[in-house]
Design an enzyme around this catalytic site. Structure first.
Site, PDB file in Angstrom:
ATOM      1  N   SER A  81       0.831  -1.188   0.000  1.00 15.42           N
ATOM      2  CA  SER A  81       0.000   0.000   0.000  1.00 15.42           C
ATOM      3  C   SER A  81       0.878   1.255   0.000  1.00 15.42           C
ATOM      4  CB  SER A  81      -0.951  -0.040   1.206  1.00 15.42           C
ATOM      5  OG  SER A  81      -1.980   0.903   1.083  1.00 15.42           O
ATOM      6  N   ARG A 104     -12.353   6.847   9.101  1.00 12.53           N
ATOM      7  CA  ARG A 104     -11.923   5.455   9.187  1.00 12.53           C
ATOM      8  C   ARG A 104     -13.007   4.510   8.687  1.00 12.53           C
ATOM      9  NH1 ARG A 104      -7.123   2.911   9.068  1.00 12.53           N
ATOM     10  NH2 ARG A 104      -7.024   1.081  10.415  1.00 12.53           N
ATOM     11  N   HIS A 147      -7.973  -5.568   0.000  1.00  7.92           N
ATOM     12  CA  HIS A 147      -6.705  -4.864   0.190  1.00  7.92           C
ATOM     13  C   HIS A 147      -6.006  -5.267   1.484  1.00  7.92           C
ATOM     14  CE1 HIS A 147      -3.738  -1.732  -0.372  1.00  7.92           C
ATOM     15  NE2 HIS A 147      -4.035  -1.198   0.801  1.00  7.92           N
ATOM     16  N   ASP A 148      -6.752  -5.433   2.549  1.00  6.49           N
ATOM     17  CA  ASP A 148      -6.167  -5.808   3.839  1.00  6.49           C
ATOM     18  C   ASP A 148      -5.521  -7.193   3.819  1.00  6.49           C
ATOM     19  OD1 ASP A 148      -6.471  -3.528   5.276  1.00  6.49           O
ATOM     20  OD2 ASP A 148      -8.180  -4.204   6.471  1.00  6.49           O
ATOM     21  N   ASP A 189      -8.845  -6.706  -4.655  1.00  2.03           N
ATOM     22  CA  ASP A 189      -8.476  -5.446  -4.003  1.00  2.03           C
ATOM     23  C   ASP A 189      -9.314  -4.319  -4.614  1.00  2.03           C
ATOM     24  OD1 ASP A 189      -7.263  -3.146  -2.975  1.00  2.03           O
ATOM     25  OD2 ASP A 189      -5.245  -3.995  -3.072  1.00  2.03           O
TER      26      ASP A 189
END
Length: 352
Positions: free
Chosen positions: A136, A202, A319-320, A290
């Site tokens: 990332s 967030r 993505h994580d 992703d």
């Protein structure tokens, strides 16, 4: 095992945009010991809100009995400029005014982060990295470093990252900043300013880090009668509050700006030509689902970095996944490093 340090740069640190930082500090962790010829350095670049303790947030890939272990390697992870985990950031004291910077902290970019970390490496007497790795925003740093100093890195590993931040990614970041700035306390010059906005930011970010399938697997309701108080709602609130307890809105605002500025083609002939400057043996890893850094971005990297290898990392988490699927990452990266070492030995034998 771990040692926490602060690097103090006593000269004025000039940013890419011409602005300056006085009294630059970079916090960093080291693990293990340098060997005699300093050839065992593994440098990990962290993502948006992580810290320099890579053994804490990348367990399974870094640590005892892991691929990158302190018994064999000298591991370094430095906190990025702008992050409040020990490096100079908006809550730091401005030596000119004697007060915290807050929104007077100068804007910076990925290249400035890399420049600061290069100063740290020079101070430590490190002339070569065995492996430079990041995912990332960490991958953006690693890539920029490999372009700006092509002879510094032997093996480069880029995970779930891109050559320039996409309009899609910038839009997500701008939406998060809009959430932060709707919180009036963001302008109150207080360490806890903007926290309600940060919580909302967030929540927005999390939707880009995960997938539909991941939410269905973990947040689906067990009964049909609910009309409120959903698990998914609680999860979004929890994750927002969790970040607010460990981070600040000002660092978040500045770091998303830094991510937006990422473009390896800026000031160079083109993005493609910039990627051609990379000399390191490169492995690019992409995650098929992703949502934030689509696979096409990693395929582009692999197609333009000379002789780069490309691998897909399967994950239900989107993505994580680069932080979660450490067993598969160990397999992919381990095989890449073994094959590179084998090829170099064969090449040496042929030359002899």
């Amino acid at each position: 095992m771990s040692s926490n340090h602060i690097f103090n740069y006593h000269k004025i640190f000039k940013l890419e945009n011409g602005k300056k930082v006085r009294g630059l500090q970079i916090a960093y962790h080291t693990y293990g010991k340098l060997n005699a010829d300093k050839s065992n350095v593994i440098w990990a670049c962290h993502a948006l809100t992580a810290n320099a303790d890579v053994l804490d947030w990348w367990k399974g890939l870094f640590g005892e009995n892991s691929l990158f272990n302190p018994e064999e390697h000298f591991i370094i992870c430095a906190n990025v400029l702008g992050s409040h985990y020990g490096s100079s950031n908006p809550l730091s004291t401005n030596p000119v005014t004697g007060l915290p910077y807050y929104l007077s902290f100068p804007e910076f970019g990925i290249r400035d982060i890399v420049k600061a970390h290069q100063l740290l490496a020079d101070d430590l007497g490190i002339r070569k990295l065995k492996v430079l790795i990041g995912g990332s925003l960490g991958g953006q740093q690693a890539m920029e470093w490999a372009i700006s100093n092509p002879d510094f890195t032997e093996n480069l590993i880029l995970i779930a990252t891109n050559a320039f931040h996409s309009p899609w990614g910038i839009a997500f970041n701008e939406s998060q900043r809009l959430a932060i700035t709707t919180d009036r306390t963001f302008y109150a010059q207080s360490p806890d300013g903007g926290l309600k906005g940060l919580k909302a930011a967030r929540s927005i970010a999390l939707l880009s880090y995960r997938t539909y399938d991941a939410y269905v697997a973990t947040q689906v309701e067990s009964i049909n009668e609910k009309t409120d108080g959903f698990r998914a709602s609680s999860y979004q609130n929890y994750q927002g509050e969790k970040l607010c307890k460990r981070f600040n809105a000002y660092s978040y605002w500045y770091l998303t700006k830094a991510m937006d500025s990422h473009n390896v083609g800026r000031g160079r002939k083109s993005v493609a030509e910039a990627l051609k400057q990379i000399k390191a043996d490169t492995l690019v890893i992409g995650i098929p689902n992703d949502f934030l850094f689509p696979l096409c971005e990693q395929e582009y990297l692999a197609n333009h970095i000379p002789q780069a290898k490309f691998q897909k990392l399967q994950s239900a988490y989107g993505h994580d996944g680069f932080l979660i699927e450490t067993d598969e990452l160990t397999n992919i990266i381990g095989n890449f490093l073994k094959e590179n070492a084998k090829n170099k030995i064969v090449k040496l034998h042929k030359t002899a």
